[in-house]
Write a protein that holds these residues in place. Structure first.
Motif, PDB file in Angstrom:
ATOM      1  N   ALA A 159      56.655  38.405  32.587  1.00 46.39           N
ATOM      2  CA  ALA A 159      55.589  38.080  33.533  1.00 46.39           C
ATOM      3  C   ALA A 159      54.565  37.173  32.877  1.00 46.39           C
ATOM      4  O   ALA A 159      54.299  37.264  31.675  1.00 46.39           O
ATOM      5  N   ARG A 160      53.978  36.285  33.682  1.00 51.16           N
ATOM      6  CA  ARG A 160      52.845  35.458  33.264  1.00 51.16           C
ATOM      7  C   ARG A 160      51.710  35.713  34.246  1.00 51.16           C
ATOM      8  O   ARG A 160      51.898  35.638  35.462  1.00 51.16           O
ATOM      9  N   ARG A 161      50.541  35.986  33.736  1.00 52.41           N
ATOM     10  CA  ARG A 161      49.383  36.267  34.590  1.00 52.41           C
ATOM     11  C   ARG A 161      48.850  34.973  35.191  1.00 52.41           C
ATOM     12  O   ARG A 161      48.628  33.989  34.486  1.00 52.41           O
ATOM     13  N   LEU A 162      48.630  34.986  36.503  1.00 53.53           N
ATOM     14  CA  LEU A 162      48.143  33.809  37.215  1.00 53.53           C
ATOM     15  C   LEU A 162      46.711  33.966  37.709  1.00 53.53           C
ATOM     16  O   LEU A 162      46.139  33.014  38.238  1.00 53.53           O
ATOM     17  N   GLY A 163      46.148  35.154  37.561  1.00 53.85           N
ATOM     18  CA  GLY A 163      44.793  35.392  38.039  1.00 53.85           C
ATOM     19  C   GLY A 163      44.692  36.786  38.618  1.00 53.85           C
ATOM     20  O   GLY A 163      45.512  37.663  38.325  1.00 53.85           O
ATOM     21  N   ASP A 164      43.662  37.022  39.415  1.00 54.91           N
ATOM     22  CA  ASP A 164      43.521  38.319  40.077  1.00 54.91           C
ATOM     23  C   ASP A 164      42.726  38.141  41.367  1.00 54.91           C
ATOM     24  O   ASP A 164      42.155  37.089  41.629  1.00 54.91           O
ATOM     25  N   THR A 165      42.715  39.175  42.170  1.00 57.58           N
ATOM     26  CA  THR A 165      41.970  39.150  43.430  1.00 57.58           C
ATOM     27  C   THR A 165      41.518  40.559  43.775  1.00 57.58           C
ATOM     28  O   THR A 165      42.162  41.543  43.395  1.00 57.58           O
ATOM     29  N   GLY A 166      40.380  40.657  44.463  1.00 51.01           N
ATOM     30  CA  GLY A 166      39.915  41.949  44.937  1.00 51.01           C
ATOM     31  C   GLY A 166      40.410  42.215  46.349  1.00 51.01           C
ATOM     32  O   GLY A 166      40.950  41.337  47.017  1.00 51.01           O
ATOM     33  N   ARG A 167      40.213  43.442  46.811  1.00 51.91           N
ATOM     34  CA  ARG A 167      40.592  43.805  48.180  1.00 51.91           C
ATOM     35  C   ARG A 167      39.357  44.271  48.928  1.00 51.91           C
ATOM     36  O   ARG A 167      38.386  44.746  48.330  1.00 51.91           O
TER      37      ARG A 167
END
Length: 309
Positions: A159-167
């Motif tokens: 896996a390569r991390r692309l970012g994150d997001t909240g909900r």
């Protein structure tokens, strides 16, 4: 290993050339061999098989029924060999088809806008996109790269991390005017909660009260397999939903949707990863695509992740 073993692929190619030209001398010219060399190959082949493949006449050669069957099999075998070598060779070059699995809204808002430049960089690569919020099986070869949100299950994938997001939990002003505004997560029991139709790693909506995190089971009269549909349902005033914030930035800013239970939001961040089969056998086309996503979505070139997904 027997170094004196017959080169059967060469024999097959010579036999097919004889069959197509109907002449040993014509086949020899095509293969850049002497007629006697081609004749010896045909004799050796028939002797090994124990059957007559070619009937020789003064004018033209013709195949026996066994020769017809051998020609059919030889064409198939040589084609399979060519296809296999082409497939393996393509792993070392940035060409071929990449199958991508990505969530509906994330595809439209993030992945698709990035594809034009990528395809300009790598014109020999084709993209096949599977747009769905359901998880496709990378291990089984359904896709080459899957864009996944949230915690990753243990597996042998990379896996390569692309970012994150909240909900965010939200509803339309129309729905809230009719059904009331929930003041605490417990109030959701009296509301129509619109949720995903597929099973997720977390069976419920996460909340935080008095420093404690917990999952709350919700229910409603509509389920959907993607976040964009849930947002559309919420915009229509059908109920309350919980989706990634990237889905609804504009709708929240315009007031079309209203964020709810902010004080109880655990501010959980879902990591976004590109998941794929890594290692030395990783095709070049997949490697350059993942590198491109990392470059564009994080502005970095972080190293390939291990077998945690």
């Amino acid at each position: 290993m027997n170094l004196g073993k017959t080169d059967r692929t060469a024999e097959m190619q010579a036999f097919l050339s004889v069959a197509c030209t109907g002449s040993l001398s014509a086949a020899a010219r095509e293969l850049e061999l002497t007629p006697s060399a081609v004749s010896r190959m045909m004799t050796r082949l028939e002797k090994r098989l124990g059957v007559r493949l070619i009937v020789r006449s003064t004018r033209k050669l013709r195949l026996t029924s066994e020769g017809e069957a051998y020609a059919l099999a030889a064409r198939r075998i040589l084609k399979d060999l060519d296809d296999t070598e082409s497939s393996i060779a393509s792993r070392g070059s940035s060409s071929g088809t990449i199958k991508i699995s990505t969530a509906t809204a994330h595809s439209r808002l993030t992945i698709v806008p990035l594809l034009k430049e990528f395809l300009q960089r790598y014109p020999a690569i084709q993209i096949e996109i599977d747009v769905s919020d359901q998880i496709r099986d990378v291990h089984a070869g359904q896709v080459d790269v899957a864009i996944r949100f949230g915690p990753l299950p243990d597996s042998g994938l990379h896996a390569r991390r692309l970012g994150d997001t909240g909900r965010v939990v939200l509803a339309s002003p129309e729905y809230l005017a009719k059904a009331g505004v929930p003041q605490t997560p417990a109030d959701l029991a009296r509301h129509n909660c619109l949720d995903f139709s597929f099973r997720r790693l977390e069976p419920g909506w996460p909340f935080q009260e008095q420093g404690q995190n917990y999952l709350l089971a919700v229910k409603g009269n509509v389920l959907a397999n993607n976040g964009e549909t849930l947002v559309e349902l919420a915009l229509l005033g059908i109920g309350i939903t919980r989706v990634g914030r990237f889905h609804v930035q504009q709708a929240l800013a315009s007031g079309q949707l209203v964020e709810l239970l902010e004080d109880y939001n655990p501010q959980d961040r879902e990591a976004i990863h590109a998941v794929f089969i890594g290692g030395q056998s990783m095709p070049a086309r997949v490697r350059v695509f993942v590198d491109y996503l990392v470059e564009k979505m994080t502005g970095a070139s972080n190293t390939e992740g291990g077998a945690s997904p």
